[in-house]
Motif scaffolding. Structure first.
Motif, PDB file in Angstrom:
ATOM      1  N   TYR A 299       0.829  -1.210   0.000  1.00 25.03           N
ATOM      2  CA  TYR A 299       0.000   0.000   0.000  1.00 25.03           C
ATOM      3  C   TYR A 299       0.866   1.263   0.000  1.00 25.03           C
ATOM      4  O   TYR A 299       0.600   2.225  -0.703  1.00 25.03           O
ATOM      5  CB  TYR A 299      -0.919  -0.033   1.231  1.00 25.03           C
ATOM      6  CG  TYR A 299      -1.777   1.193   1.399  1.00 25.03           C
ATOM      7  CD1 TYR A 299      -2.943   1.372   0.650  1.00 25.03           C
ATOM      8  CD2 TYR A 299      -1.418   2.191   2.302  1.00 25.03           C
ATOM      9  CE1 TYR A 299      -3.723   2.503   0.799  1.00 25.03           C
ATOM     10  CE2 TYR A 299      -2.191   3.330   2.457  1.00 25.03           C
ATOM     11  CZ  TYR A 299      -3.340   3.479   1.702  1.00 25.03           C
ATOM     12  OH  TYR A 299      -4.102   4.604   1.863  1.00 25.03           O
TER      13      TYR A 299
ATOM     14  N   ARG B  45      -5.131  -3.868  -2.301  1.00 20.93           N
ATOM     15  CA  ARG B  45      -4.572  -2.571  -1.895  1.00 20.93           C
ATOM     16  C   ARG B  45      -5.665  -1.566  -1.573  1.00 20.93           C
ATOM     17  O   ARG B  45      -5.543  -0.743  -0.684  1.00 20.93           O
ATOM     18  CB  ARG B  45      -3.746  -2.001  -3.056  1.00 20.93           C
ATOM     19  CG  ARG B  45      -2.286  -2.238  -2.920  1.00 20.93           C
ATOM     20  CD  ARG B  45      -1.507  -1.463  -3.958  1.00 20.93           C
ATOM     21  NE  ARG B  45      -0.951  -0.243  -3.388  1.00 20.93           N
ATOM     22  CZ  ARG B  45      -1.223   0.966  -3.818  1.00 20.93           C
ATOM     23  NH1 ARG B  45      -2.061   1.161  -4.797  1.00 20.93           N
ATOM     24  NH2 ARG B  45      -0.663   2.009  -3.258  1.00 20.93           N
TER      25      ARG B  45
ATOM     26  N   SER C  20      -6.943  -2.007   7.523  1.00 21.14           N
ATOM     27  CA  SER C  20      -6.933  -2.808   6.311  1.00 21.14           C
ATOM     28  C   SER C  20      -8.010  -3.884   6.450  1.00 21.14           C
ATOM     29  O   SER C  20      -8.074  -4.582   7.456  1.00 21.14           O
ATOM     30  CB  SER C  20      -5.550  -3.436   6.155  1.00 21.14           C
ATOM     31  OG  SER C  20      -5.621  -4.542   5.308  1.00 21.14           O
TER      32      SER C  20
END
Ligand code: IMP
Length: 429
Positions: A22, A416, A411
């Motif tokens: 990321y 991503r 997350s």
């Protein structure tokens, strides 16, 4: 000056690979500074997952340079196989991947010794990749560095010394030493030619990059509780995944390190042996393993699963000076009626708020839990913190309070794009 560190706050497998992937877009260099191919991070390329063990996750971005510095132990065979995997996917590595001439190499006898030690010493549950024995050689001043390996006659001499030093253990395994030496010389001299174009002085390269104000992302492997000094010794790896590892593992001054980002899983997992105070042996543990697909990326072993332990994460925050946190896998907790958070430990009537060094306390302490309400539904795809179920929001806020650092990013999946930017416009570099 732009140096960011991404490290694990638990026993590894916190999802650092996804986080690095990321953030790598904003970096110029992605650097591995410790460990070896014991690590494993799953990457998704053109929709297909694949695992890398040695080469940093940033390799998927065509303009990034990936460094493996002196603190890493490099298995030349494993390195070549990763370069081959990437080449087969048409991902270029030429002029983008660099390894340090001062890194030590892992040879077949390190893997043999790793397995032998596992069967006759305290069982650590290592990955059997030869990591510990290679670092032991380094400390014993027997190690073979990449620069030594590339000089054929130096390599031969050092190899002979090493095989002699290891004679008792190898002989005991019925290994013919001269045959082993011949095999290594044949195979590894060819591998040396393969490796040669990748070898540089990574310390100097980093010094120059930092002076040009380029953005450096240090990617730690394993986690703080597996640190040789600050982890659950002896059930640890043989390097320092903590921030201090960067100074000797890459030759970068401490004053150059600006941002220290800790990756933390919403619950806890561990592979291998060793203490795990919040471990679950019931259906909740199985639920987390299934939902989180908690199987080792390197060995395929099922991971041990348990509740969130704020004592170990607080310990990691302090040991590393963490100033940002990224929470991963919150989505895997959806569907639990209630959730528990360990706030401290209890042993023989005493309460421990700090992580104890004693192996007895680590083994026999019991968790003091706070119980909170669970949440339901698919939360993957949510990109706004306020859209999370209220109990999930409360859980995140409570974790922050207990560990004392703000969670800037959440997350919620492998892709991503599956993130919630809790804090907007964080300046990572
Ligand atoms: P070694 O690093 O192979 O010597 O293994 C020592 C300990 O670290 C064992 O408990 C391993 O399971 C653990 N370990 C090593 N690498 C990783 C990793 O990348 N994730 C999680 N655990 C790891």
């Amino acid at each position: 000056m732009s140096v960011l560190v991404v490290l694990g706050t638990q026993w590894g497998d916190e999802g650092k690979g996804k986080v690095v992937h990321y953030l790598a877009e904003q970096a110029d260099y992605i650097v591995r500074y410790q460990g070896g191919n014991n690590a494993g991070h799953t990457l998704i390329y053109q929709g297909v997952p694949f695992v890398l063990h040695l080469i940093p996750s940033g390799i998927l971005f065509p303009d990034k340079r990936c460094l493996i510095t002196n603190g890493v132990v490099i298995d030349p065979k494993a390195f070549k196989s990763e370069i081959d995997i990437l080449s087969n996917k048409n991902i270029s590595t030429c002029g983008r991947v660099f390894i340090s001439e001062q890194a030590h190499i892992i040879l077949p006898y390190h893997r043999i010794i790793d397995s032998v030690f596992e069967s006759c010493n305290i069982k650590i549950g290592t990955t059997k990749k030869g990591i510990g024995p290679a670092y032991a050689d380094k400390v014993n001043r027997l190690g073979i560095r990449v620069v030594d390996y590339l000089e054929k006659y130096v390599f031969e001499e050092l190899l002979e010394n090493n095989l002699e030093a290891k004679y008792p253990i190898l002989h005991d395994q019925n290994i013919n030493i001269s045959e082993l030496k011949r095999e290594i010389m044949n195979e590894y001299n060819e591998l040396a030619d393969f490796i040669r174009p990748f070898v540089v002085d990574t310390r100097l390269l980093l010094e120059k990059a930092i002076s040009r104000n380029e953005k450096i992302l240090f990617e730690s492997a394993q986690g703080t509780l597996l640190d040789l000094d600050f982890g659950t010794y002896p059930f640890v790896t043989s390097s320092n995944p903590t921030v201090g590892g960067i100074c000797c593992g890459a030759g970068v001054e401490p004053s150059k390190i600006q941002n220290i980002l800790g990756v933390v899983k919403a619950y806890t997992t561990r592979v291998g042996e060793g203490p795990f105070i919040t471990e679950l042996f019931d259906n909740v543990g199985n639920f987390l393993r299934d939902k989180g697909q908690e199987y080792g990326a390197t060995t395929g072993r099922p991971r041990r699963c348990g509740w969130f332990d704020s004592v170990i994460v607080r310990h990691s925050v302090k040991v590393n000076g963490i100033n940002h946190l990224i929470l991963t896998k919150l989505d895997c907790m959806s569907g639990l009626d209630t959730m528990k958070i360990c706030v401290a430990y209890k042993y023989k009537g005493n309460v421990y708020n700090e992580f104890p060094a004693s192996r007895t306390i680590q083994k026999y302490a019991t968790p003091i839990y706070e119980e909170v309400k669970g949440f339901e539904g698919q939360i993957k795809g949510i990109t706004n913190f306020n859209k999370l179920p209220i109990n999930a929001q409360k859980y995140v806020k409570r974790l922050e309070q207990l560990v004392g650092v703000k969670i800037d990013l959440i997350s919620l999946g492998r892709k991503r794009s599956e993130v919630i930017e809790v804090t907007e416009n964080v300046k990572w570099f």
